[in-house]
Design a protein around this motif. Structure first.
Motif, short mmCIF file in Angstrom:
data_model
loop_
_atom_site.label_atom_id
_atom_site.label_comp_id
_atom_site.label_asym_id
_atom_site.label_seq_id
_atom_site.Cartn_x
_atom_site.Cartn_y
_atom_site.Cartn_z
N TRP A 1 0.84 -1.29 -0.06
CA TRP A 1 -0.06 0.03 0.17
C TRP A 1 0.93 1.46 -0.06
N PHE A 2 2.00 1.24 0.75
CA PHE A 2 2.95 2.30 0.65
C PHE A 2 3.42 2.80 -0.74
N HIS A 3 3.66 1.84 -1.36
CA HIS A 3 4.28 1.83 -2.82
C HIS A 3 2.84 2.32 -3.80
N ALA B 1 -6.71 -0.92 14.02
CA ALA B 1 -5.26 -0.37 14.46
C ALA B 1 -4.22 -0.97 13.50
N ARG B 2 -4.26 -2.21 13.00
CA ARG B 2 -3.36 -2.73 11.90
C ARG B 2 -3.22 -1.94 10.83
N PHE B 3 -4.46 -1.35 10.22
CA PHE B 3 -4.44 -0.60 9.02
C PHE B 3 -3.93 0.84 9.42
N LEU B 4 -3.99 1.15 10.60
CA LEU B 4 -3.68 2.63 11.15
C LEU B 4 -2.14 2.51 11.13
N GLU B 5 -1.52 1.51 11.37
CA GLU B 5 0.01 1.30 11.37
C GLU B 5 0.44 1.57 10.03
N TRP B 6 -0.29 1.18 8.89
CA TRP B 6 0.33 1.45 7.51
C TRP B 6 0.86 2.83 7.35
N THR B 7 0.09 3.56 7.87
CA THR B 7 0.38 5.04 7.79
C THR B 7 1.94 5.72 8.42
N SER C 1 -5.33 16.51 3.55
CA SER C 1 -6.53 15.91 3.84
C SER C 1 -6.32 14.59 4.45
N HIS C 2 -5.17 14.01 3.84
CA HIS C 2 -4.71 12.60 4.14
C HIS C 2 -4.32 12.55 5.80
N VAL C 3 -3.60 13.62 5.97
CA VAL C 3 -3.04 13.75 7.33
C VAL C 3 -4.25 13.93 8.25
N TYR C 4 -5.03 14.65 7.86
CA TYR C 4 -6.39 14.93 8.66
C TYR C 4 -7.28 13.81 9.05
#
Length: 1015
Positions: free
Chosen positions: A483-485, A515-521, A537-540
């Protein structure tokens, strides 16, 4: 400056092997050796090295680690930047230290760590924790035993697991078995708070490993703990000195005067602990050294060991690696990162049979981008150049990924390029995840900045496909890397995908996956870099999800949200981005409103300030729905406010909610309307003025209205909240069948628990446990003793979540409630129960201070007085003197003007204390009691509070009846008048049995009076 003598052979090390030469720093080594050789039992400070990025701090730590190992000292090194999550950095650091120091016996720590991880849902093999050894074995044992008490067969089962280990010996002892039980019953946050102390204690008591010689044992450390990249702690809190102190507190707790190890840290910033903790400044507990550039001698020595012996080439390299930011020329040095990159370039030239031209280093001083390009041109072919560029793109990679990014053919060429990569100085192996690597951050930045758009997308696509091929679960590490790429390729599309995943997890109440999906960021490092406009908007959204996350520490997630919102505001201009600016102000208000740590009043004041700022944009005319939302939020703050007149605050809250309903109608905005109805219900429920029964009936009507929209199927979380609120109102309802009302409350709370599970919504689950405890404490049906045992069980369950560290106010409330339950238990050892109650009340006062929580403080003072008043043993007179002291303290807050009913209750309690006083003049004591009872009746009126009025009249009558002084007949007539008033009070609320009992007493006193008249 004299040049060092050139070597006579071409024997050399690779640049990566020569990194140790970056650490030939006499001062740093001397400081380290001096502390290593501190006599045993002598306090030593933490040793900290600081300086700009790339100057060689990490290499210095690695060199010092080698020196310690040369002294036969065990070592452990943790790089804070490499840890996968900011939420549990202290625990993960302790795990990494423990893993590297496996030769030490640490049974207490291992046991606590295993129970903590088990209680927070750790699954074996989770790469985030990367366990092994005793902790995993203990988790296996916990699973095998089902978490049962450690008795008989359990000890034998554990013995087979550990086979003579320190853990087995510990658990065979009584203290170890008791510890098992405490941990088995304990809440995870309380266990977590003990880990550092247990680590230090076990280490101090562990025997020396065999490799430490007798000569070495006379000195201080048994081991050396290295902690790298401490600047990530500062990045987490920005310029907030108090917040930074909290982030770093676990490091200071790891170090004490009697610490059995030496702690060495490194980071960009000088540590400021002395500014926030005077103790550090006073006891010289921190020794700091600036790490500057390498001297010319050291720089040339490094180049020579890399076979760069040509003076002209050395001169060219030194010319572009000088640290031009150092104003003091005596301290001016050469930057280690650029020296290493130059050595990598020459090394690659030599392997390709090319003699490096000194003129090829005719670059601007420390021009990293051009220097990186010069290095790439030294590689054998374009394929290798492209490969290095690829490796600069992921947040991390392993050997398998690196090889596949070069080619799919596992041949000689792949082996060669991998071996060559290991030679380069800019390759950084992870100390936290063995087998994983990154490139030096300066190299990564340079390579990414020089990457063309035509190269960018295909490379990220290749990485994305590779990670996808290795992913086994939708939310695992490889899926996150893929997802990062994807985010690098199309940020909007990737973030939309992430939003859908995390929203689905939230809607399905799968908060662990949320919580695991949140770690992706985390890999995007929003908090530590300048944001692109499209990322705001992504940071928000990421901040919103942190604010909604229920896993881990609630306070930690909210602080992350606050930092992310604040980083957005730095780039939002109020005039240019008015609406988005106001929305962020509103959410900052929400985060501060929910923050469970810190000064509650100060947090709410910040929340109100953010809401009021938002109203500069959100007007009723221009943005009616948003205006209504802020009105609703301000209503919540008035409802939450710990200061001021409670009744006035709640009346103001009702006004704010009524304002919001001008916009949010059930037809147009059903969800918002339902939220306001729910909040109105809570406000009417808590309103201290007016008809209590009418207020609660109004609250019930509001909650039932909200449930027309908030159904369990469509809005499970909101439905559960309103069910919980309904339960609270039914439990407080003064009219109707009391038993039926309480059973209705229990049904509502159990309904809420269908959604509020301990795993997914621990805070809400704990709140519902508290509520159930309160209802059972009021139940008069069945066995009262059994009810109170159930009450205690509910409160103790809540304390698994409500810890003193994370939820101090709720923790104190629960301690106070536990105290009341122990006070009310009439079965078993009465003294022991009351001692437990007193301990709970005194614990609550650690959070309930008179300054910050005056009403709660006064309530707890009153409860302490009640407990000492009921104590069946000890000096009765001394106990009652304590009772009087506690009640009089409560009156500093419970004034007749501000809290008339609490004031009256305390006056009544003081009357009872003087009535029961066994010492002093009996008549004087009873006259004092009469004065207090009469004072209480100023607030406890027959019309408004008939029940407490009747109770006080009975006690007043008893005092007159027992008065040994004055006219006996007059006293008895006065007692009859009081009892008759009590009968009126009991009759008015329908308590006929009590009325009949008091009438019998009145008849008995009339008989006594006739006896007096006849005499």
């Amino acid at each position: 400056m004299p040049r060092p003598k050139m070597p006579t052979t071409n024997a050399s090390l690779t640049p990566s092997e020569s990194l140790a030469n970056f650490t030939n720093r006499v001062n740093e080594q001397e400081a380290f050796r001096r502390l290593l050789n501190t006599p045993k039992d002598t306090p030593v400070p933490i040793l900290h090295f600081y300086g700009v990025g790339g100057v060689g701090k990490s290499w210095t730590l690695k060199k010092l680690k080698e020196l310690a190992q040369g002294e036969s000292l065990p070592t452990a090194l943790v790089d804070l930047e490499a840890l996968p999550s900011i939420i549990d950095r202290p625990v993960q650091s302790l795990i990494r230290f423990r893993e590297q120091l496996s030769q030490f016996d640490m049974p207490s720590f291992d046991l606590a760590l295993a129970w903590y991880l088990k209680k927070i849902g750790h699954s074996k093999g989770d790469p985030k924790w990367k366990l092994g050894g005793p902790a995993d074995l203990i988790i296996d044992a916990i699973d095998a035993l089902g978490g049962v008490p450690l008795l008989g067969k359990g000890i034998k089962a554990l013995g087979k697991k550990f086979d003579g280990s320190a853990v087995q010996r510990y658990l065979n002892e009584l203290s170890g078995q008791q510890d098992w039980e405490v941990l088995r019953k304990g809440d995870p946050e309380h266990i977590r708070s003990q880990l550092t102390a247990r680590f230090r204690y076990d280490f101090a008591n562990a025997p020396y490993p065999n490799e430490i010689t007798d000569d070495r044992r006379q000195f201080m450390p048994k081991a050396v703990l290295f902690l790298d990249t401490t600047e990530v702690l500062r990045q987490a809190v920005g310029k907030n000195a108090a917040g930074l102190h909290e982030e770093e507190r676990w490091i200071t707790e790891l170090h004490f005067a009697d610490s059995p190890y030496l702690i060495v840290t490194a980071g960009r910033d000088k540590l400021r602990w002395g500014e926030t903790d005077a103790g550090y400044a006073e006891r010289d507990a921190l020794e700091q050294h600036l790490v500057a550039g390498l001297s010319e001698n050291d720089a040339r020595d490094f180049l020579q060991k890399c076979s760069i012996v040509d003076e002209r080439l050395q001169d060219a390299i030194l010319a572009i690696t000088r640290d031009d930011k150092t104003t003091d020329k005596k301290e001016a040095g050469h930057h280690p990162f650029t020296l290493g990159l130059c050595a990598d370039t020459v090394d690659a030239d030599q392997r390709n049979g090319v003699r490096t031209d000194p003129d090829s280093f005719d670059l601007s001083l420390r021009d990293i981008n051009r220097l990186a390009e010069r290095f790439l041109k030294s590689l054998a072919d374009e394929a290798q150049e492209l490969w290095i560029r690829k490796l600069a793109l992921p947040p991390k990679f392993d050997e398998l990924a690196a090889r596949k990014m070069f080619s799919n053919n596992d041949g000689v060429e792949q082996e060669t390029v991998w071996a060559n990569l290991l030679r380069f100085s800019f390759l950084q192996p992870s100390t936290e995840e063995p087998g994983w690597f990154t490139l030096h951050s300066r190299m990564t930045e340079a390579l990414q900045e020089t990457l063309s758009k035509e190269q960018h997308d295909p490379l990220h696509t290749a990485w994305q496909k590779h990670w996808q091929s290795r992913s086994l679960e939708p939310s695992d590490k490889f899926a996150g890397l893929a997802w990062f790429h994807g985010y690098q390729l199309n940020a909007e599309s990737a973030f939309q995908e992430w939003n859908e995943k995390i929203e689905a997890a939230h809607n399905q109440s799968n908060m662990q996956e949320h919580a695991r999906f949140l770690e992706w960021t985390d890999a995007l490092k929003f908090e530590t870099r300048v944001l692109h406009s499209y990322e705001l908007s992504h940071v928000y959204c990421t901040a919103v999800e942190h604010a909604n996350c229920t896993q881990g520490s609630r306070a930690s997630h909210l602080l992350v949200a606050i930092r992310l919102y604040s980083s957005v505001l730095l780039q939002y201009d109020e005039r240019q981005f008015g609406y988005d600016w106001a929305m962020t102000q509103n959410n900052l208000g929400n985060a501060y409103s929910a923050l469970p740590t810190g000064d509650r009043g100060a947090n709410l004041q910040k929340a109100i300030a953010y809401y009021q700022a938002a109203l500069r944009i959100y007007t009723e005319a221009d943005f009616p729905q948003d205006w209504a939302m802020i009105q609703c939020n301000l209503g919540v703050e008035c409802w939450n406010s710990p200061t001021g007149d409670r009744g006035a605050n709640l009346q103001q809250a009702i006004k704010f909610y009524d304002h919001a309903l001008r916009v949010c109608t059930e037809a147009d905005f059903p969800q918002q309307w339902a939220t306001i109805q729910n909040n109105l219900g809570s406000t009417y429920r808590d309103l201290p003025t007016g008809d209590r029964g009418a207020n609660l009936q109004q609250a019930i009507a509001c909650y039932h209205a909200a449930l027309r929209v908030r159904t369990e199927a469509d809005f499970p979380l909101d439905w559960a909240m309103t069910q919980n609120n309904l339960g609270t109102v039914y439990s407080d309802l003064p009219s109707g069948d009391r038993g039926a009302n309480l059973q209705q409350a229990i049904a509502c709370y159990h309904a809420a628990l269908r959604v509020y599970t301990e795993a997914d919504f621990p805070q809400q689950w704990a709140m519902t446990q508290i509520n159930l405890g309160s209802v059972y404490s009021d139940l008069t049906l069945a066995d009262p003793g059994a009810n109170l045992q159930q009450v205690i069980a509910y409160y103790q369950a809540a304390l698994r979540v409500y810890t003193e560290a994370d939820y101090p106010q709720q923790w104190a409330m629960t301690q106070n409630n536990l105290g009341i339950a122990y006070t009310d238990i009439l079965t078993g050892d009465r003294e022991a129960n009351l001692q437990k109650a007193i301990a709970c009340y005194q614990a609550a006062l650690r959070s309930y201070t008179e300054a910050n929580f005056p009403q709660d403080w006064a309530m707890t003072q009153n409860n302490l007085g009640t407990a000492y008043g009921d104590m069946p043993t000890g000096d009765r007179g001394a106990n009652l003197q304590l009772v009087i002291t506690f009640f009089q303290a409560a009156l500093r807050v419970y004034t007749e003007a501000d809290f008339p009913q609490d004031w009256a209750m305390t006056q009544h309690n003081l009357g009872t204390a003087y009535r029961d006083m066994p010492t002093g003049d009996r008549g004087t004591n009873l006259q004092q009691a009469i004065a207090f009872y009469r004072a209480a009746l100023r607030a406890r009126t027959e019309v408004n509070f008939p029940l407490t009025y009747a109770t006080t009249q009975i006690n007043l009558g008893n005092a007159y009846h027992n008065l040994p002084t004055g006219d006996r007949g007059v006293n008895m007539q006065q007692a009859i008048a009081c009892y008759q008033a009590a009968v009126r009070g009991f009759d008015s609320v329908g308590i006929k049995t009590e009325s009949a009992s008091i009438r019998n007493r009145i008849d008995q006193i009339h008989e006594e009076l006739r006896g007096l008249d006849g005499h």
